[in-house]
Write a protein that holds these residues in place. Structure first.
Motif, mmCIF file in Angstrom:
data_model
loop_
_atom_site.group_PDB
_atom_site.id
_atom_site.type_symbol
_atom_site.label_atom_id
_atom_site.label_comp_id
_atom_site.label_asym_id
_atom_site.label_seq_id
_atom_site.Cartn_x
_atom_site.Cartn_y
_atom_site.Cartn_z
ATOM 1 N N ALA A 76 -6.662 12.578 0.371
ATOM 2 C CA ALA A 76 -5.386 12.755 -0.316
ATOM 3 C C ALA A 76 -4.300 13.226 0.637
ATOM 4 N N LEU A 77 -4.624 14.120 1.563
ATOM 5 C CA LEU A 77 -3.640 14.593 2.528
ATOM 6 C C LEU A 77 -3.177 13.472 3.445
ATOM 7 N N SER A 78 -4.116 12.628 3.865
ATOM 8 C CA SER A 78 -3.749 11.496 4.722
ATOM 9 C C SER A 78 -2.803 10.543 3.992
ATOM 10 N N ALA A 81 0.763 11.923 3.639
ATOM 11 C CA ALA A 81 1.586 11.673 4.828
ATOM 12 C C ALA A 81 2.141 10.253 4.796
ATOM 13 N N ARG A 82 1.346 9.323 4.299
ATOM 14 C CA ARG A 82 1.811 7.925 4.185
ATOM 15 C C ARG A 82 2.951 7.816 3.184
ATOM 16 N N GLU A 94 5.213 3.393 -1.402
ATOM 17 C CA GLU A 94 3.809 3.064 -1.171
ATOM 18 C C GLU A 94 2.891 3.752 -2.182
ATOM 19 N N LEU A 95 3.467 4.519 -3.112
ATOM 20 C CA LEU A 95 2.658 5.313 -4.052
ATOM 21 C C LEU A 95 1.581 4.496 -4.768
ATOM 22 N N PRO A 96 1.905 3.366 -5.431
ATOM 23 C CA PRO A 96 0.842 2.645 -6.156
ATOM 24 C C PRO A 96 -0.333 2.245 -5.261
ATOM 25 N N LEU A 97 -0.017 1.723 -4.069
ATOM 26 C CA LEU A 97 -1.090 1.304 -3.169
ATOM 27 C C LEU A 97 -1.886 2.504 -2.656
ATOM 28 N N ALA A 98 -1.185 3.613 -2.398
ATOM 29 C CA ALA A 98 -1.866 4.810 -1.895
ATOM 30 C C ALA A 98 -2.814 5.377 -2.943
ATOM 31 N N VAL A 99 -2.364 5.430 -4.193
ATOM 32 C CA VAL A 99 -3.223 5.955 -5.263
ATOM 33 C C VAL A 99 -4.419 5.027 -5.488
ATOM 34 N N ALA A 146 6.059 11.636 -4.314
ATOM 35 C CA ALA A 146 6.880 10.432 -4.175
ATOM 36 C C ALA A 146 8.195 10.576 -4.929
ATOM 37 N N GLU A 147 8.142 11.196 -6.104
ATOM 38 C CA GLU A 147 9.365 11.381 -6.902
ATOM 39 C C GLU A 147 10.348 12.310 -6.199
ATOM 40 N N ILE A 148 9.841 13.401 -5.636
ATOM 41 C CA ILE A 148 10.708 14.347 -4.911
ATOM 42 C C ILE A 148 11.362 13.669 -3.720
#
Length: 279
Positions: free
Chosen positions: A189-191, A194-195, A202-207, A266-268
């Motif tokens: 999650a931390l990695s 950073a992305r 990139e949020l949807p792909l990261a999750v 991501a929202e912030i």
């Protein structure tokens, strides 16, 4: 307890499609052919030399007889009689691969009481299963234990489920995995955070990567079936909620919390980027 007889080299190494054995090492094949051919050739020479044929006839008889015997007797006999020795190196490699531990992810629900975890870990240990990682999540009716397991290579899904059941687990599921499962959820999650910090969209792909899930297209969201915990919806700041699906593997409360924290990040960042942009 009787052990099942070990399979023959042909059964272990034969191709499932054509039924052929792999080629043995050339040195072993040569040694096997010599071992079978030498007695035959000595016998043929002894018989032909004793005859009163002319020298040229003896040479022809010896050549033809030896050739026929080699093709029709020696090589097939060597392949059949010395099969185990010829293919011994390949057999050792094959059995070593079969015995190599396999990695699995497993989940099971235990009663939230003292000794429950010790009981299931004991059942796994009795079956030769090593626990490489464990996470405990509180759920209604007990605790959900998530394991990364190293099991004997010959062990299958049914045997793993039986071991978890013997240890007092219920609603158990197992999945084959890779060494990437050893990266714990927090580190991953931390990695990914950073992305997202570098690119909030990139949020949807990261999750999806974090959860090992699939992004559900918006057109498929209204038809969602009864919630069985295998779908997760998180908010986004730019185009509404995003729904993720992982059939057969319900999301844990900890996974849901990590996904929502990434969405908040991501929202912030998206809000800061919007306010920093010139009008």
């Amino acid at each position: 307890m009787k052990h099942a007889p070990r399979a023959t080299p042909a059964a272990e190494l034969s191709c499932e499609v054509c039924g052929q054995m792999p080629d043995p090492p050339k040195a072993r094949l040569t040694a096997a052919n010599v071992a079978v051919m030498l007695p035959i050739e000595l016998l043929v020479h002894a018989l032909v030399v004793e005859t009163h044929l002319p020298y040229v006839a003896k040479v022809l008889v010896l050549t033809l007889t030896a050739t026929v015997l080699v093709i029709w007797v020696a090589e097939p006999s060597a392949a059949r009689i010395l099969r185990g020795w010829l293919h011994a190196p390949a057999l050792r490699r094959h059995r070593k691969l079969e015995a190599a531990p396999a990695l699995w992810r497993a989940r099971t629900v235990l009663q939230d009481q003292p000794g429950a975890l010790e009981k299931v870990t004991g059942a796994l240990a009795r079956n030769g299963i090593n626990i490489l990682g464990i996470h405990v999540h509180p759920v209604p009716g007990g605790v959900l234990d998530e394991f990364v397991l190293s099991a004997p290579g010959a062990m299958d899904e049914r045997e793993l489920l039986a071991a978890l059941h013997d240890g007092g687990g219920s609603r158990a599921h197992v999945w084959p995995t890779t060494a990437l499962a050893m990266a714990d959820g927090q580190t991953k999650a931390l990695s990914l955070a950073a992305r997202i910090a570098d690119a909030p969209d990139e949020l949807p792909l990261a999750v999806a990567e974090l959860l090992g899930a699939r992004i559900v297209p918006p057109s498929d969201v209204p038809g969602t079936a009864a919630d069985d915990g295998t779908r997760l919806k998180i908010p986004t700041a730019w185009h509404g909620p995003v729904v993720f699906s992982r059939p057969g593997e319900p999301f844990t409360p900890a996974e849901s919390a990590r996904a929502h924290r990434l969405a908040e990040l991501a929202e912030i960042l998206a809000h800061k980027s919007a306010t920093a942009s010139p009008n």
